[in-house]
Design an enzyme around this catalytic site. Structure first.
Site: not given
Lengths: 509, 509
Positions: B272-273, B276, B302
């Site tokens: 997830h990170e 980003h 997001e």
């Protein structure tokens, strides 16, 4: 409140706010510099250097602003400081000194210099790793040039190099250093020669071998705890060149470097940096957030790191207490080694190439070499291109050994990449301060040796807090040493201490 | 050069310098915030917060200065932007928006708020660890009060909460979110119910157990490498609440959190990170150092983290390729588990308390709860004292479960400690953007599924760089989604995607 009183209050309040703002920026930049040295990604450095340059310039602008000038003038008028606290008055005095110094540097020049030195540190790290002097030379040339221009702008005191020295140890001159180094040379060089010729060389075989990094790290953390380092007000990390950085009394960080084939590097390096850190952690909290929060000079700072590293950490008593602890981490490597053997082995005197790993005795020779080279750079206009050659020649002449590459030679220290010319002599001044201070500590605390041997290190920390740490920049180096010892700095105490210690170790009766 | 041309060049140059200065300060503060979240010593936080407040205030002052106003006015005159690059023109447009917004907040109020939120984050960390809502409440009350005052100062658009929403996803309103969340609820709640009633629940037993932290860390690093994360332009650390922070394109850092009893937390958190981070690392370098360097909105940001986490990381093809790699770290725990079982097990749908560990389907319900609570705080003046109670009631009503303490309830997220009200809806917007974008990606790259199954993740990264990342803030969220997919944001794609995926997993034919 009279009109005058109101104006004065307003001036002092604005002055405090302005100096606090500058100190805030310094603290934030301190975090960013720490980050750059402990693991910031390589590709972000160029952009980060620009950002650092922008804030440093703003700090510089504030410290030389017309508002600062007006406030300093207003607060220097007759009677303007009546009723102010000692802290405020010292703050005015110190700020004026910086103001007058900084005002002479054009802001654009300063900004360029900050960006340059910020990039140069990374370039130095890479060049050192590759032993590539030519790769670092373009940076070095520029940094030297900027410093030559700064000296011109600040004005030459005595010799050009004196102008730089004064920045790190106020009042110190080439003449005084020539004298002090002369005295050290007179007593210490014969001692080193006698040791080499007739000394009973300690066994150091147990210091070679393989020492697990994690185990070294655990022992470093243990030692920091024993010394009273406050882990809630600091942290221990790794970096190529170990350092301590005081961001506020509540955040004083240490780095160290673990060599798997050398037990003593991190061992004494950590104690050394902790000495710096104890100083910064124990400044009077009333000074927090002001520019007075920190060590008073590089020499006094270095006296604390070296007092803890050498006079405590390299003492026989220390190892009577802590060798059993170290053996828990390295039982095989240290099997059969007793405290006396460890003490002697970790105090071996040997000409070596790396300053930060040098013994106490030859350490000052490393400093002398840097001192002489810096004098050549600024008083004799030595071309930086000839620096590696000059360096190697001096090592050969003074210590009889020569670096095989720039990484273990001229590139070994971070200082020049940051433009810190004039800083190195502080290390020898620190040795002399330390010997003079510990001489008094032993008189005032008769149980000191017993305390260390019993692992009670906190009474010494407490005594030093009282005598040195808590004052921050409220006292000048000269005031500190006179208050503690009743006399100005002497070379005798260091020479006496080293002679006594090493004649005993080398059985030169 | 005519006089007008010279004046224009001077205005645009001064404008660029000013925005670069502001961006520089933002970058430095970014390092300091990262540091505060990843290991800054506790005792330094109060003083650090003051320092952060000082620089944030200065940033704020610069962004609302009369110089900024004059430059924006000069650059908005007829013809003033003729011949300027698209970057300059966008810079002027975005800066004006911030300028007009910030001008409405008195500087002193802003400064207090920055100091408050800086201290509040540490207070939140401690309160969360102790599940102590009362300990955090005083901060929360103040932060809500400040935000209510800000809304008044900015002016209410539609409803007071709309004013906050607009900050994270420009143009988004309570009305639109009510509609979008309504559509999601209409299709997803029945789906979740059908799964609960009739679904063939996947085995998840192999996800429980003990998973060594160092092994998890190694796999995290491996996964980052596979995704094309540039380690020379970033680093992976640990923090209580995982985050990614883009300081420049050359320094984009990720944190994660390793739970020894939960394999999936760090696994999918890291992916997830990294989503980003890929965005921030791949912005056009021409935007570096300008305020346009970064993601265009929280929703689009997001969408990238969730596209990588869910549509790639939680796909069957991904595990066909990477389960054997994961088994190298956890051979015993994953013995006998095949890719299909792992895929189904790591996509289990289950009402849970912790948002960041929720499955894709119920995740939106977590967001709805926060959205509704924030609406209550700002549109119905809910007293923050009643927040824990409201939180627990909503979890009971919507998911049928209730937190046993504040740590797994109202204190679980960092956002409110930083005053980020209006941010949460971005997560559901991100899900919708992601589904719509991947729908197009699959059409344009027919080999996408095969690529993922073969561990070729870079073509997708390249496609997203081209379509999304490189643009930074040059395109608005609406422009991005229309350019890629040919239509504005729809909820249909997310619903279609989730229905197809979960009906297959739960064998609901």
């Amino acid at each position: 409140m009279s009109e005058n009183a109101a104006a004065k209050e307003s001036a002092i309040e604005r002055f405090r706010a302005l100096t606090t703002q500058i100190k805030s920026y310094e603290e934030l930049l301190g975090v960013v510099y720490w980050d750059m040295r402990t693991g910031a990604p390589r590709k972000g450095i160029a952009q980060r250097s620009e950002a650092v340059g922008a804030l440093s310039s703003e700090m510089f602008r504030l410290s030389t602003s017309s508002e600062m000038g007006e406030l300093l003038d207003a607060l220097s008028e007759p009677g303007a400081q009546d009723g102010l606290t000692a802290i405020d008055r010292k703050l005015i005095q110190e700020t004026r000194k910086d103001y007058e110094r900084n005002l002479k540097i054009p802001p654009e020049l300063y900004r360029e210099y900050v960006v340059l030195t910020s990039q140069a540190e990374t370039a130095w790290e890479e060049a050192k790793a590759k032993s590539d002097f030519q790769g670092f030379l373009p940076y070095l040339k520029q940094i030297v040039d900027y410093n030559r221009r700064f000296i011109e702008l600040w004005g030459v005191k005595g010799t050009p190099y004196d102008t730089l020295l004064d920045m790190y140890e106020p009042g110190t001159t080439t003449a005084e250093l020539d004298r002090l180094f002369g005295e050290l040379r007179k007593r210490l060089v014969p001692l080193a020669e006698e040791i080499a010729k007739r000394g009973d060389k300690p066994d150091t075989s147990f210091l070679q071998g393989k020492f697990d990094k994690e185990a070294q790290k655990r022992f470093s953390l243990y030692t920091l705890g024993q010394m009273g380092y406050d882990f809630e007000a600091g942290r221990l990390d790794e970096s190529v060149h170990p350092f301590a950085t005081g961001l506020s009394t509540g955040d004083v960080r240490i780095t160290t470097r673990y060599l798997e084939d050398d037990l003593t590097s991190a061992l004494f390096g950590t104690i050394h940096e902790c000495g710096h850190a104890l100083y910064e952690q124990n400044v009077d909290p009333a000074l927090n957030g002001t520019p007075l929060c920190g060590g008073t000079s590089m020499g006094i700072h270095e006296s604390q790191s070296r007092l803890w590293e050498n006079m405590v950490g390299r003492s026989r008593g220390f190892w009577r207490r802590y060798l059993p602890e170290l053996k828990k981490e390295f039982p095989a490597q240290l099997e059969g080694v007793d405290a006396d053997a460890f003490y002697r082995g970790s105090n071996v005197v040997e000409p070596s190439l790396i300053r930060i790993e040098a013994d106490e005795l030859t350490y000052n020779i490393h400093i002398m070499i840097r001192y002489e080279i810096e004098k050549m750079l600024f008083n004799e206009n030595l071309d930086p291109e000839r620096l590696e050659e000059a360096w190697n020649a001096k090592y050969k002449e003074a210590l009889g050994i020569e670096p095989s590459n720039a990484g273990e030679g001229v590139l070994q220290d971070v200082h020049w990449s940051g433009g810190m010319f004039g800083y190195f002599p502080s290390y020898s001044l620190g040795n002399m301060y330390a010997a003079q201070i510990i001489h008094t500590a032993e008189k005032e605390m008769p149980s000191l040796a017993d305390d260390i041997e019993a692992g009670r290190l906190l009474p010494l920390k407490q005594w030093l807090t009282e005598k040195v740490y808590r004052h921050g920049k409220m006292l000048e180096p000269g005031e500190i040493i006179e208050r503690i010892t009743g006399e100005p700095l002497q070379s005798t105490y260091l020479c006496d201490y080293l002679e006594k210690k090493y004649k005993e170790i080398y059985r030169l009766g």
